[in-house]
Scaffold this active site. Structure first.
Site, short mmCIF file in Angstrom:
data_model
loop_
_atom_site.label_atom_id
_atom_site.label_comp_id
_atom_site.label_asym_id
_atom_site.label_seq_id
_atom_site.Cartn_x
_atom_site.Cartn_y
_atom_site.Cartn_z
N GLY A 1 -19.82 6.97 -2.70
CA GLY A 1 -18.74 7.35 -3.62
C GLY A 1 -18.63 6.30 -4.70
O GLY A 1 -19.63 5.69 -5.10
N ASN A 2 -17.42 6.04 -5.16
CA ASN A 2 -17.23 5.06 -6.23
C ASN A 2 -17.83 3.71 -5.84
O ASN A 2 -18.67 3.15 -6.55
CB ASN A 2 -15.73 4.95 -6.55
CG ASN A 2 -15.46 3.84 -7.54
OD1 ASN A 2 -15.47 2.67 -7.18
ND2 ASN A 2 -15.24 4.19 -8.78
N GLY B 1 -19.78 2.68 -3.10
CA GLY B 1 -21.18 2.66 -2.64
C GLY B 1 -22.15 2.88 -3.79
O GLY B 1 -23.19 2.21 -3.88
N GLY C 1 -21.73 6.11 2.55
CA GLY C 1 -20.65 6.46 1.63
C GLY C 1 -21.03 6.16 0.19
O GLY C 1 -20.78 5.07 -0.31
N LYS D 1 0.86 -1.19 0.00
CA LYS D 1 0.00 0.00 0.00
C LYS D 1 0.89 1.23 0.00
O LYS D 1 2.01 1.19 0.50
CB LYS D 1 -0.88 0.01 1.25
CG LYS D 1 -2.11 0.88 1.12
CD LYS D 1 -3.19 0.18 0.33
CE LYS D 1 -4.40 1.04 0.13
NZ LYS D 1 -5.49 0.28 -0.51
P1 NAD Z 1 -14.77 7.65 -2.61
O1 NAD Z 1 -13.92 8.77 -2.15
O2 NAD Z 1 -15.20 7.60 -4.05
O3 NAD Z 1 -16.14 7.59 -1.77
C1 NAD Z 1 -16.22 7.73 -0.39
C2 NAD Z 1 -17.62 8.24 -0.06
O4 NAD Z 1 -17.75 8.26 1.35
C3 NAD Z 1 -17.93 9.63 -0.57
O5 NAD Z 1 -19.24 9.67 -1.07
C4 NAD Z 1 -17.84 10.50 0.69
O6 NAD Z 1 -18.68 11.64 0.62
C5 NAD Z 1 -18.34 9.50 1.71
N1 NAD Z 1 -17.94 9.83 3.07
C6 NAD Z 1 -16.78 10.34 3.54
N2 NAD Z 1 -16.84 10.51 4.87
C7 NAD Z 1 -18.06 10.07 5.25
C8 NAD Z 1 -18.75 9.98 6.48
N3 NAD Z 1 -18.18 10.37 7.62
N4 NAD Z 1 -19.98 9.45 6.46
C9 NAD Z 1 -20.57 9.06 5.31
N5 NAD Z 1 -20.00 9.15 4.13
C10 NAD Z 1 -18.77 9.64 4.10
O7 NAD Z 1 -14.01 6.32 -2.19
P2 NAD Z 1 -14.28 4.86 -2.72
O8 NAD Z 1 -13.29 4.54 -3.79
O9 NAD Z 1 -15.73 4.67 -2.95
O10 NAD Z 1 -13.82 4.00 -1.45
C11 NAD Z 1 -14.67 3.88 -0.31
C12 NAD Z 1 -14.02 2.92 0.67
O11 NAD Z 1 -13.85 1.65 0.04
C13 NAD Z 1 -12.62 3.33 1.14
O12 NAD Z 1 -12.50 2.94 2.49
C14 NAD Z 1 -11.69 2.51 0.27
O13 NAD Z 1 -10.44 2.25 0.91
C15 NAD Z 1 -12.50 1.24 0.12
N6 NAD Z 1 -12.16 0.46 -1.07
C16 NAD Z 1 -12.23 1.02 -2.29
C17 NAD Z 1 -11.95 0.26 -3.41
C18 NAD Z 1 -12.07 0.83 -4.80
O14 NAD Z 1 -11.93 0.06 -5.76
N7 NAD Z 1 -12.37 2.11 -4.96
C19 NAD Z 1 -11.55 -1.09 -3.26
C20 NAD Z 1 -11.50 -1.64 -1.97
C21 NAD Z 1 -11.82 -0.86 -0.88
#
Ligand code: NAD
Length: 400
Positions: free
Chosen positions: A210-211, A213, A208, A96
């Site tokens: 984001g990507n 969710g 959450g 990482k």
């Molecule tokens: P992202 O930045 O696209 O989305 C994160 C979302 O969480 C955003 O909508 C943000 O507004 C929201 N958020 C932030 N703080 C918050 C809070 N206190 N309460 C509620 N919502 C909140 O990130 P992502 O790529 O969707 O990743 C989300 C999680 O999944 C991270 O922990 C990441 O490490 C994990 N993850 C991501 C991937 C991937 O392929 N993107 C793979 C494995 C794990």
């Protein structure tokens, strides 16, 4: 988070009868690269790359740009990656990276300089057969394109296999953007099948949007007509609608740059993120942050199932409490492995000079994910342990 990762490994290792020496070997980190990146504007940023284990193949894991990145967080995430790749049976290790920076404070030139300098420092230690980084929080395909370009300028490598999560034009895989969310839907569906609950109507909430969710919800909207999204949140606020939110509408709103605070639709009210954690839903999908369910709010949880889409969103203490209450927690190292599975498929395409169709990629993702959950459930039954222990037991077996 490091504590939660260590505790999860120790708990599974104990059930396998391993001693403290064996646990130490599983936790020990191979290499740590800790350095500063100085930009032309005079500002300096601490940067990290942790290479935990390459027992099963090249180190693999994202690079995070965040003001709260620190070495312990990067260590924890590197360890989780090794266990994730092992738990789903990929021939990859775990690593990482991160830079302690708030990217919102940088202009595009600074961001590009930072990304390229990260690679300039690390290039002797990374590469297609050594360590293959990818995007993570606040890093995206555009940033990865700069990184892969810098790596190619320095080393002459033309495969593109030095990084995954590139834009499709630069050799990225079709299906990568949706892979983590989509993998989570497949994982939950497969688990429900084992529990004899296929086809039942259920309600769920997503913390959450984001990507990860948003793709979880939009893929479920298409593939799982019996699942009803009744709550969702981003960092601005939470939304609630008993009769059901429309994932594709929410996703469109977010893609157009909106936050949930400005979202308006009939029957939709606003709730806090803490309300969402304690909501009466069948399934709680945690896709925002680590330690989102912790000792302060664990008593409020009413969901029967929790899907850990973020890394480490249920703290160790909360997990033990919820496990005793028979809340089923689908563990992160399986639930969110869709991203690394498709990263692996991208790496394979780059190494062989091929470009696969989206349906071809999705079929392979489905095979890896269903097989990982089948094995998870088998271990859960045969060892009479929680799904979290079962996931780590399967990973430890593949790492030993
Ligand atoms: P992202 O930045 O696209 O989305 C994160 C979302 O969480 C955003 O909508 C943000 O507004 C929201 N958020 C932030 N703080 C918050 C809070 N206190 N309460 C509620 N919502 C909140 O990130 P992502 O790529 O969707 O990743 C989300 C999680 O999944 C991270 O922990 C990441 O490490 C994990 N993850 C991501 C991937 C991937 O392929 N993107 C793979 C494995 C794990």
């Amino acid at each position: 988070m490091l504590e939660t990762a260590h505790a999860a490994i120790r708990s599974a290792a104990t059930k396998l009868g391993l001693d403290e020496d064996a646990v130490k070997q599983l936790i020990d980190i191979n290499n740590e690269h800790i350095f500063d990146i100085k930009l032309k504007n005079g500002r300096t940023y601490p940067a990290y790359r942790v290479q935990h284990s390459n027992k099963r193949g090249p180190y693999k894991g994202g690079i995070r740009f965040h003001p709260e990145v620190d070495i312990d967080e990067v260590r924890a995430l590197a360890i989780l990656m090794s266990f994730k790749t092992a738990a789903v049976g990929l021939p990859l290790g775990g690593g990482k990276g991160g830079i302690e920076v708030d990217p919102k404070t940088l202009n595009q030139n600074d961001l590009e300089e930072l990304s390229r300098k990260y690679v300039r420092h690390l290039h002797p230690h990374i590469g297609p057969d050594k360590d293959v980084p990818a995007p993570d929080v606040n890093t995206n395909p555009g940033i990865i394109d700069w990184m892969v370009d810098e790596y190619e300028i320095i080393t002459g490598d033309k495969t593109g296999a030095s990084f995954t999560g590139k834009t499709v034009a630069r050799g990225g895989s079709l299906g990568r953007d949706a892979a983590t969310g989509s993998g989570g839907v497949i994982a939950l569906e497969t688990l429900l099948k084992h529990l004899g609950k296929t086809g039942q109507k259920l309600t769920y909430g997503v913390q959450g949007f984001g990507n990860v969710g948003s793709f979880f919800a939009t893929v479920a909207e298409g593939d799982q007509p019996n699942w009803r999204l009744i709550a969702a949140s981003d960092s601005s606020t939470g939304l609630y609608c008993k009769s059901g939110l429309k994932p594709s509408d929410l996703s469109r709103h977010k893609k157009n740059g909106g936050s949930f605070k400005e979202y308006k639709a009939d029957g939709v009210s606003s709730i806090t993120n803490q309300d969402l954690v304690g909501l009466e839903v069948d399934v709680l999908v945690l896709a925002a942050l680590g330690d989102a369910v912790n000792k302060k709010n664990m008593h409020t949880v009413q969901a029967k199932y929790i899907v850990e889409m973020a890394n480490g969103p249920v703290s160790n203490e909360a997990f033990e409490f919820l496990d005793k209450k028979d809340v089923v927690v689908l563990p992160d190292i399986i639930a969110n492995a869709g991203g690394v599975i498709v990263s692996y498929l991208e790496w394979l395409q780059n190494k062989s000079g091929e470009h696969w169709s989206e349906s071809g990629v999705n079929n392979k993702l489905e095979k890896y994910m269903t097989s990982a959950v089948d094995n998870l459930y088998k271990t859960h039954l045969s060892k009479k342990v929680s799904l979290r222990d079962a996931a780590y037991i399967n990973a430890i077996k593949n790492l030993s």
